[in-house]
Design an enzyme around this catalytic site. Structure first.
Site, PDB file in Angstrom:
ATOM      1  N   GLY A  43       0.778  -1.239   0.000  1.00 52.84           N
ATOM      2  CA  GLY A  43       0.000   0.000   0.000  1.00 52.84           C
ATOM      3  C   GLY A  43       0.807   1.286   0.000  1.00 52.84           C
ATOM      4  O   GLY A  43       0.336   2.317  -0.469  1.00 52.84           O
ATOM      5  N   GLU A  99       3.531   4.115   5.844  1.00 50.06           N
ATOM      6  CA  GLU A  99       2.308   3.341   5.647  1.00 50.06           C
ATOM      7  C   GLU A  99       1.308   4.125   4.808  1.00 50.06           C
ATOM      8  O   GLU A  99       1.358   5.359   4.752  1.00 50.06           O
ATOM      9  CB  GLU A  99       1.663   3.046   7.011  1.00 50.06           C
ATOM     10  CG  GLU A  99       1.816   1.615   7.486  1.00 50.06           C
ATOM     11  CD  GLU A  99       0.884   0.639   6.776  1.00 50.06           C
ATOM     12  OE1 GLU A  99       0.661   0.762   5.554  1.00 50.06           O
ATOM     13  OE2 GLU A  99       0.386  -0.259   7.446  1.00 50.06           O
ATOM     14  N   ASP A 103      -5.519   2.381  10.686  1.00 49.84           N
ATOM     15  CA  ASP A 103      -6.925   2.080  10.918  1.00 49.84           C
ATOM     16  C   ASP A 103      -7.067   1.651  12.382  1.00 49.84           C
ATOM     17  O   ASP A 103      -7.116   2.503  13.261  1.00 49.84           O
ATOM     18  CB  ASP A 103      -7.278   0.971   9.915  1.00 49.84           C
ATOM     19  CG  ASP A 103      -8.729   0.613   9.848  1.00 49.84           C
ATOM     20  OD1 ASP A 103      -9.545   1.511   9.651  1.00 49.84           O
ATOM     21  OD2 ASP A 103      -9.061  -0.588   9.964  1.00 49.84           O
ATOM     22  N   LYS A 131      -7.395   7.076  10.112  1.00 46.11           N
ATOM     23  CA  LYS A 131      -8.813   6.982  10.488  1.00 46.11           C
ATOM     24  C   LYS A 131      -8.868   6.864  12.006  1.00 46.11           C
ATOM     25  O   LYS A 131      -9.000   5.765  12.544  1.00 46.11           O
ATOM     26  CB  LYS A 131      -9.432   5.704   9.900  1.00 46.11           C
ATOM     27  CG  LYS A 131      -9.767   5.698   8.440  1.00 46.11           C
ATOM     28  CD  LYS A 131     -10.508   4.371   8.139  1.00 46.11           C
ATOM     29  CE  LYS A 131     -10.552   4.051   6.681  1.00 46.11           C
ATOM     30  NZ  LYS A 131     -11.048   2.682   6.424  1.00 46.11           N
ATOM     31  N   PHE A 152     -14.341   3.283   3.567  1.00 40.66           N
ATOM     32  CA  PHE A 152     -13.322   2.463   2.923  1.00 40.66           C
ATOM     33  C   PHE A 152     -12.841   3.155   1.648  1.00 40.66           C
ATOM     34  O   PHE A 152     -13.613   3.424   0.742  1.00 40.66           O
ATOM     35  CB  PHE A 152     -13.840   1.059   2.609  1.00 40.66           C
ATOM     36  CG  PHE A 152     -12.711   0.117   2.323  1.00 40.66           C
ATOM     37  CD1 PHE A 152     -11.991  -0.465   3.350  1.00 40.66           C
ATOM     38  CD2 PHE A 152     -12.314  -0.140   1.011  1.00 40.66           C
ATOM     39  CE1 PHE A 152     -10.906  -1.301   3.102  1.00 40.66           C
ATOM     40  CE2 PHE A 152     -11.236  -0.983   0.747  1.00 40.66           C
ATOM     41  CZ  PHE A 152     -10.534  -1.558   1.796  1.00 40.66           C
TER      42      PHE A 152
HETATM   43  P1  IMP Z   1      -4.490  -1.449  10.900  1.00 38.28           P
HETATM   44  O1  IMP Z   1      -3.528  -2.485  11.373  1.00 38.28           O
HETATM   45  O2  IMP Z   1      -5.913  -1.809  11.285  1.00 38.28           O
HETATM   46  O3  IMP Z   1      -4.129  -0.043  11.315  1.00 38.28           O
HETATM   47  O4  IMP Z   1      -4.553  -1.576   9.328  1.00 38.28           O
HETATM   48  C1  IMP Z   1      -3.741  -0.938   8.460  1.00 38.28           C
HETATM   49  C2  IMP Z   1      -3.893  -1.591   7.089  1.00 38.28           C
HETATM   50  O5  IMP Z   1      -5.257  -1.854   6.790  1.00 38.28           O
HETATM   51  C3  IMP Z   1      -3.417  -0.680   5.992  1.00 38.28           C
HETATM   52  O6  IMP Z   1      -2.070  -0.861   5.691  1.00 38.28           O
HETATM   53  C4  IMP Z   1      -4.303  -1.064   4.825  1.00 38.28           C
HETATM   54  O7  IMP Z   1      -3.695  -2.103   4.071  1.00 38.28           O
HETATM   55  C5  IMP Z   1      -5.564  -1.588   5.429  1.00 38.28           C
HETATM   56  N1  IMP Z   1      -6.684  -0.612   5.361  1.00 38.28           N
HETATM   57  C6  IMP Z   1      -7.306  -0.005   6.408  1.00 38.28           C
HETATM   58  N2  IMP Z   1      -8.274   0.827   5.999  1.00 38.28           N
HETATM   59  C7  IMP Z   1      -8.268   0.762   4.649  1.00 38.28           C
HETATM   60  C8  IMP Z   1      -9.056   1.431   3.620  1.00 38.28           C
HETATM   61  O8  IMP Z   1      -9.953   2.272   3.858  1.00 38.28           O
HETATM   62  N3  IMP Z   1      -8.747   1.098   2.344  1.00 38.28           N
HETATM   63  C9  IMP Z   1      -7.772   0.206   2.011  1.00 38.28           C
HETATM   64  N4  IMP Z   1      -7.020  -0.429   2.926  1.00 38.28           N
HETATM   65  C10 IMP Z   1      -7.268  -0.161   4.239  1.00 38.28           C
END
Ligand code: IMP
Ligand code: MG
Length: 180
Positions: A43, A99, A103, A131, A152
């Protein structure tokens, strides 16, 4: 705008201005340090490519690949390292993890601890998107491009099931695409 995107959240122009602003700040903060940009595949590639071009200080780059999403739009919560970083000089590196989006916060908080345990000289984090309303662990990134609502999004490196990464803007994906 392509048909699967409901609306553009951040335009190409906005992103460009924001990324050069972030690069300026990072260049100031890391002056005289040994910066290593560590992109999290896949990403971060578009953001990282833009960010590194705008830096005015020397940097090296490296990559790791982790998975927390088992495909789809919901995080599995478990972080798996798929591609690790192998460097003998990590103890001399001021690592800045790059990153696409934060999320739940689980990926970045896990990675920061992992890199510290591995002996990195310093570890900070930089994300294009945040987010904050979705956070499940207490974690604050050091550099943030933009805070966005709980929707999303795809584009500028971000995917849904490996698609849409090459879009030059960041857009909200139509619900009908993933709620089939
Ligand atoms: P976390 O570990 O929950 O913070 O997730 C981070 C990862 O979730 C990011 O590197 C993305 O690959 C994925 N992700 C979270 N939200 C989105 C979104 O809205 N669109 C696409 N990928 C997302
Ligand atoms: Mg992803």
């Amino acid at each position: 705008m392509i048909k699967d995107v409901e609306k553009i959240l951040l335009s190409e122009k906005f992103i460009e201005a924001k990324v050069s602003e972030m690069a300026e700040k990072i260049s100031r903060d890391y002056e005289g340090k040994n910066l290593l940009l560590l992109g999290i595949l896949k990403g971060s590639v578009v953001f990282m490519g833009d960010l590194m071009k705008h830096l005015t200080i020397p940097t090296q780059i490296d990559f790791m690949r982790v998975s927390s999403y088992g495909g789809g739009t919901v995080s599995s919560g478990r972080v798996n390292i798929i591609l690790d970083i192998f460097r003998g000089d990590l103890d001399t590196c001021d690592v800045l993890v790059v990153e696409d989006i934060i999320d739940s916060g689980k990926t970045l908080s896990y990675l920061v601890q992992y890199l510290k345990n591995k002996g990195a000289k310093s570890v900070k984090t930089c994300t294009m998107l945040d987010k904050p309303s979705r956070r499940e662990v207490d974690f604050t990134p050091d550099y943030v491009g933009a805070e966005i609502p709980d929707e999303f999004v795809v584009g500028y490196g971000l995917d849904y099931d490996e698609n849409y990464r090459a879009l030059p803007y960041i857009g909200v994906l139509k619900r009908e695409v993933y709620e089939k």
